[in-house]
Scaffold this motif. Structure first.
Motif, PDB file in Angstrom:
ATOM      1  N   VAL A   1      81.477  44.210  15.110  1.00 27.39           N
ATOM      2  CA  VAL A   1      82.315  45.244  15.739  1.00 27.39           C
ATOM      3  C   VAL A   1      83.740  44.737  15.911  1.00 27.39           C
ATOM      4  N   ARG A   2      83.892  43.489  16.344  1.00 29.10           N
ATOM      5  CA  ARG A   2      85.231  42.933  16.576  1.00 29.10           C
ATOM      6  C   ARG A   2      86.017  42.820  15.267  1.00 29.10           C
ATOM      7  N   GLU A   3      85.340  42.477  14.171  1.00 26.33           N
ATOM      8  CA  GLU A   3      86.030  42.289  12.902  1.00 26.33           C
ATOM      9  C   GLU A   3      86.231  43.591  12.134  1.00 26.33           C
ATOM     10  N   ALA A   4      85.663  44.666  12.608  1.00 29.12           N
ATOM     11  CA  ALA A   4      85.812  45.956  11.934  1.00 29.12           C
ATOM     12  C   ALA A   4      87.241  46.464  12.072  1.00 29.12           C
ATOM     13  N   CYS A   5      87.708  47.127  11.037  1.00 28.95           N
ATOM     14  CA  CYS A   5      89.066  47.718  11.067  1.00 28.95           C
ATOM     15  C   CYS A   5      89.005  49.095  11.713  1.00 28.95           C
ATOM     16  N   THR A   6      88.386  49.156  12.867  1.00 33.34           N
ATOM     17  CA  THR A   6      88.211  50.432  13.563  1.00 33.34           C
ATOM     18  C   THR A   6      88.565  50.252  15.034  1.00 33.34           C
ATOM     19  N   PRO A   7      89.826  50.443  15.384  1.00 38.20           N
ATOM     20  CA  PRO A   7      90.224  50.274  16.786  1.00 38.20           C
ATOM     21  C   PRO A   7      89.414  51.132  17.751  1.00 38.20           C
ATOM     22  N   ALA A   8      89.064  52.353  17.345  1.00 39.91           N
ATOM     23  CA  ALA A   8      88.305  53.235  18.242  1.00 39.91           C
ATOM     24  C   ALA A   8      86.939  52.640  18.553  1.00 39.91           C
TER      25      ALA A   8
END
Length: 196
Positions: free
Chosen positions: A26-33
């Protein structure tokens, strides 16, 4: 009428759940939301993702092939992201998280499809040559969601953003929309007065 949503393969769902439960993923995902959402996140509304190849084929209709399963990741009362899984030689595996306009557009298209008079099996159909994603409403609700081809009477609902000149969130019969897409991808005609 309600949509008859297909069940995702259990390993695909498990891989999406494992990714959502992994602080690193989750932290490394390119999804700020996704990273900033304070509450619990759950993968819902699984949809098989098919890619449509060969729209301009002369030897037959274009062919759809399954490439993965997409889950809308719900946080509270709305989808905040999506999780995609893919088939590998070892089985279903988590591919990636993403956010953006297709997440909300998918959610809206599913709500619109629920209001249609007929019952459909929802799928996603990607047309890479046009950078286009559609909600594919398959008329055979008992079909294996991993297979099959778009039937002429199935509906395609282009998701926003749709290519210029194609209305998003408007249902089109496959038999009506595919010829339009074929014309878009047909061979380019030379300009008058030009020479090679």
């Amino acid at each position: 009428m309600p949509l008859l949503a297909p069940r995702a393969p259990k390993p695909a769902l498990r891989s999406a759940l494992a990714a959502l439960g992994s602080p690193t993923a989750v932290r490394e995902a390119c999804t700020p939301a996704l990273r900033s959402h304070p509450g619990p996140l759950t993968p819902e509304q699984p949809l098989p993702v098919h890619v449509l190849d060969g729209i301009t084929r002369q030897d037959g209709p274009p062919l759809a092939r399954l490439t993965g399963w997409r889950f809308l990741v719900r946080g509270g009362d709305r989808a905040v992201a999506a999780a995609e899984t893919m088939l590998t030689p070892d089985g279903w595996a988590f591919s990636h998280f993403f956010e953006g306009p297709y997440v909300a557009s998918t959610e809206l298209a599913l709500r619109q499809a629920e209001a249609l008079p007929a019952t459909y099996q929802p799928r996603l159909l990607s047309v890479p040559e046009l950078y286009m994603l559609t909600l594919w409403l398959h008329g055979d609700t008992a079909a294996d969601p991993a297979g099959g081809q778009p039937a002429p009477t199935d509906l395609l609902v282009p998701l926003a953003p749709a290519p210029p000149g194609i209305a998003a969130h408007r249902a089109h019969r496959v038999s009506d929309l595919l010829p339009v897409l074929s014309l878009r991808l047909g061979p380019a005609t030379p300009l008058l007065g030009t020479t090679a």
